[in-house]
Design a protein around this motif. Structure first.
Motif, PDB file in Angstrom:
ATOM      1  N   THR A 243      -0.212  -9.425   3.812  1.00 40.70           N
ATOM      2  CA  THR A 243      -0.429 -10.718   3.164  1.00 40.70           C
ATOM      3  C   THR A 243      -1.901 -10.811   2.780  1.00 40.70           C
ATOM      4  O   THR A 243      -2.744 -10.070   3.310  1.00 40.70           O
ATOM      5  N   SER A 244      -2.241 -11.719   1.875  1.00 37.76           N
ATOM      6  CA  SER A 244      -3.633 -11.854   1.449  1.00 37.76           C
ATOM      7  C   SER A 244      -4.520 -12.309   2.594  1.00 37.76           C
ATOM      8  O   SER A 244      -5.719 -12.028   2.612  1.00 37.76           O
ATOM      9  N   GLU A 245      -3.931 -12.994   3.576  1.00 36.61           N
ATOM     10  CA  GLU A 245      -4.729 -13.485   4.704  1.00 36.61           C
ATOM     11  C   GLU A 245      -5.069 -12.381   5.688  1.00 36.61           C
ATOM     12  O   GLU A 245      -6.153 -12.384   6.291  1.00 36.61           O
ATOM     13  N   GLU A 246      -4.180 -11.412   5.872  1.00 32.26           N
ATOM     14  CA  GLU A 246      -4.394 -10.406   6.920  1.00 32.26           C
ATOM     15  C   GLU A 246      -5.048  -9.127   6.432  1.00 32.26           C
ATOM     16  O   GLU A 246      -5.573  -8.351   7.227  1.00 32.26           O
ATOM     17  N   VAL A 247      -5.027  -8.890   5.115  1.00 36.78           N
ATOM     18  CA  VAL A 247      -5.522  -7.616   4.614  1.00 36.78           C
ATOM     19  C   VAL A 247      -7.035  -7.511   4.750  1.00 36.78           C
ATOM     20  O   VAL A 247      -7.766  -8.498   4.596  1.00 36.78           O
ATOM     21  N   THR A 248      -7.506  -6.321   5.078  1.00 36.17           N
ATOM     22  CA  THR A 248      -8.933  -6.019   5.058  1.00 36.17           C
ATOM     23  C   THR A 248      -9.124  -4.733   4.251  1.00 36.17           C
ATOM     24  O   THR A 248      -8.176  -3.953   4.059  1.00 36.17           O
ATOM     25  N   GLU A 249     -10.347  -4.502   3.787  1.00 35.96           N
ATOM     26  CA  GLU A 249     -10.604  -3.293   3.022  1.00 35.96           C
ATOM     27  C   GLU A 249     -10.340  -2.049   3.869  1.00 35.96           C
ATOM     28  O   GLU A 249      -9.770  -1.070   3.394  1.00 35.96           O
ATOM     29  N   ASP A 250     -10.745  -2.083   5.128  1.00 36.54           N
ATOM     30  CA  ASP A 250     -10.551  -0.922   6.001  1.00 36.54           C
ATOM     31  C   ASP A 250      -9.075  -0.620   6.204  1.00 36.54           C
ATOM     32  O   ASP A 250      -8.649   0.545   6.125  1.00 36.54           O
ATOM     33  N   SER A 251      -8.272  -1.658   6.477  1.00 33.46           N
ATOM     34  CA  SER A 251      -6.847  -1.427   6.718  1.00 33.46           C
ATOM     35  C   SER A 251      -6.151  -0.941   5.453  1.00 33.46           C
ATOM     36  O   SER A 251      -5.231  -0.114   5.512  1.00 33.46           O
ATOM     37  N   LEU A 252      -6.604  -1.423   4.302  1.00 35.65           N
ATOM     38  CA  LEU A 252      -6.003  -1.007   3.033  1.00 35.65           C
ATOM     39  C   LEU A 252      -6.336   0.456   2.736  1.00 35.65           C
ATOM     40  O   LEU A 252      -5.471   1.236   2.325  1.00 35.65           O
TER      41      LEU A 252
ATOM     42  N   ALA B 224       0.853  -1.197   0.000  1.00 31.98           N
ATOM     43  CA  ALA B 224       0.000   0.000   0.000  1.00 31.98           C
ATOM     44  C   ALA B 224       0.880   1.235   0.000  1.00 31.98           C
ATOM     45  O   ALA B 224       1.754   1.388   0.855  1.00 31.98           O
ATOM     46  N   MET B 225       0.648   2.130  -0.993  1.00 31.98           N
ATOM     47  CA  MET B 225       1.473   3.320  -1.147  1.00 31.98           C
ATOM     48  C   MET B 225       0.670   4.592  -0.936  1.00 31.98           C
ATOM     49  O   MET B 225      -0.521   4.646  -1.249  1.00 31.98           O
ATOM     50  N   TYR B 226       1.365   5.597  -0.421  1.00 29.40           N
ATOM     51  CA  TYR B 226       0.763   6.916  -0.257  1.00 29.40           C
ATOM     52  C   TYR B 226       1.860   7.953  -0.454  1.00 29.40           C
ATOM     53  O   TYR B 226       2.922   7.894   0.189  1.00 29.40           O
TER      54      TYR B 226
END
Length: 509
Positions: free
Chosen positions: A485-494, A474-476
């Motif tokens: 990782t695909s297991e830990e990511v959520t839409e909110d955290s992203l 994730a870049m800003y």
């Protein structure tokens, strides 16, 4: 959405439109209407007939049979200018601007206000243009040279053209493809304003979230035929998809079922002036690493550096354990790095060239037999990837410009796969591609990873990056904020991370 204007007479109606090209029945009795004050989505896979229908409406193609009716009056459109005079205005996906002219000249091209003796009334031209630009809340004025504008602002110039006439119907073709979130908000406000004045809107887009946000009805074409109209508020994405492609899509994320290999690409502390700083990450063989962020986050600039299009100001690039210097695309290709660019039509393809020649272009010097290119070798390469990527085209002789967006993208991917890269970078792999072809491209990316390719995917679409990636960076504002990782990511955290609210302690180690 603003409340829909009530009216019983369609602003625009097409009745039983038929259009045939040599060997292809592009439109087969299509009927379609849009009411005053309605936003009516027109959807379908690439190649379904949407573009042909709009070209018939705009006078570019003449129908073999059928009628066009504007506010109860049958009309014939012999040119885009005539269509505009009859109240039908287009905002095209493909920019059709004269970059050496000013914004004002582009907006009023062919209709410049005149004084005595035919001289252009420049003051009137600039005043009229600035009135429209103020309505669009843009940061440039009438005298600006179009070639000096960003692609997003050039798209806003296209949109400004729609506001120069008292339009009965306005057709938006993928209008947000190049817009930032702020510019999208302005566009939707403009559409809402047009609605409130009784203008009918035809909205062509592959972005489901936009369709459900701003439209009232959705009509679907498939294989040149009308397949039905649905009330947006009463339908689902699955219903639309089934109408579009005639089958259900498996949209679930599939975890990798293969062993990952060694690190194929490592980037250490890479910087490029003010574009991005201190970027570090790794990609292993058999892995898909997704880069996600807002426009201007620096994702594409990193890809361009890895492909030798930009010169880094710091850091290093390590390929299969060896530090390398990449000063040109030739260096990148020779080292085994390939880039499928964001803009396939301008950067990835020669549209007037056939499919075979596009696919073999980077290696044409290696396919020579004496002074001539070996046709047999070129055809063998095309045939291999034609089958492997399931490219849909009548033959290799077809011009790339005549293919659907999904098949154009497959040609570009095939071109680089034929170079047998170690690392494949794919920037916005499904921009402007319909939902069925998107699914095919996503499956292709996962299949390439399972075959051992190290894949970097850059995408502005969250569902896409979540679906195809093993890890997500994730870049800003030119920095990596977090890695998931695909297991830990959520839409909110992203969303938090790409908004600058995450920490940057998650840079890849």
């Amino acid at each position: 959405m603003s409340e829909q204007v009530s009216a019983s007479v369609p602003a625009l109606r097409l009745e039983a439109i038929v259009k045939t090209f040599p060997g292809v029945r592009a439109l087969d009795g299509v009927s379609f209407d849009v009411m005053p004050g309605e936003v009516h989505a027109l959807m379908g896979e690439n190649g379904a007939g949407k573009s042909t229908l709009m070209k018939v409406l705009g006078g570019i193609h003449q129908p073999d049979s059928g009628r066009i009716i504007v506010s109860e009056t049958p009309v014939k459109m012999s040119s885009p200018l005539e269509a505009k005079h009859k109240g039908i205005v287009f905002i095209h996906q493909e920019l059709s601007l004269a970059k050496e002219l000013t914004v004002a000249e582009n907006i009023y091209l062919g209709e410049l206000p005149r004084k005595r003796f035919g001289l252009v009334d420049w003051q009137a031209l600039f005043d009229k243009t600035n009135t429209i630009l103020q309505r669009l809340k843009v940061g440039f004025d009438a005298r600006t040279r179009v070639g000096d504008l960003s692609i997003a602002n050039q798209q806003m110039v296209e949109i400004a053209r729609a506001l120069t006439h008292e339009a009965k119907a306005v057709i938006f073709d993928e209008p947000t493809a190049s817009l930032t979130d702020a510019e999208k908000t302005v566009l939707f406000e403009v559409i809402d304003d047009l609605k409130s004045h009784g203008v009918g809107i035809i909205y062509i887009s592959h972005r489901m979230e936009e369709i459900f946000k701003i439209t009232d009805r959705i009509s679907v074409l498939r294989d040149g035929q009308y397949r039905g109209t649905l009330e947006t508020a009463e339908t689902t994405e699955e219903d639309i998809t089934q109408l579009m492609i005639g089958r259900k899509l498996d949209l679930t994320r599939h975890a990798s079922d293969h062993e990952l290999g060694e690190v194929a690409l490592e980037v250490k502390g890479l910087s490029c002036g003010s574009l991005y700083k201190d970027i570090s990450f790794k990609v292993r063989a058999g892995e898909v690493v997704g880069f996600y962020g807002l426009v201007g986050a620096g994702r594409t600039e990193i890809a361009e550096t890895l492909f030798g299009l930009r010169t880094p100001t710091g850091g290093c690039i390590v390929l299969e354990g060896q530090e390398v210097e990449i000063s040109s695309p030739v260096d990148a290709i020779n080292l085994g790095i390939s880039l499928v660019p964001e803009n396939r039509k301008e950067q990835g393809l020669v549209l007037g060239m056939n499919c075979r020649d596009n696919m073999t272009l980077p290696q044409v010097s290696d396919l020579t037999a004496g002074p001539f290119v070996s046709d047999g070798a070129e055809i063998a390469i095309f045939d291999h990837y034609y089958d492997k990527l399931e490219i849909k085209t009548p033959s290799w002789k077809q011009q790339a410009g005549n293919l659907s967006g999904g098949n154009q993208q497959k040609i570009v991917i095939g071109k680089w796969l034929s170079m047998h890269p170690k690392v494949l970078i794919v920037d916005e792999p499904t921009r402007g591609i319909d939902v069925g072809s998107k699914s095919e491209i996503h499956k292709l990316i996962r299949d390439l990873a399972s075959q051992g390719y190290a894949v970097v995917v850059i995408s502005s679409e969250m569902p896409e990056v979540l679906q195809v990636s093993d890890r997500i960076v994730a870049m800003y504002s030119g920095r990596i904020m977090r890695e998931f990782t695909s297991e830990e990511v959520t839409e909110d955290s992203l969303i938090q991370a790409i908004s600058g609210l995450g920490d940057n302690s998650g840079q890849a180690a």
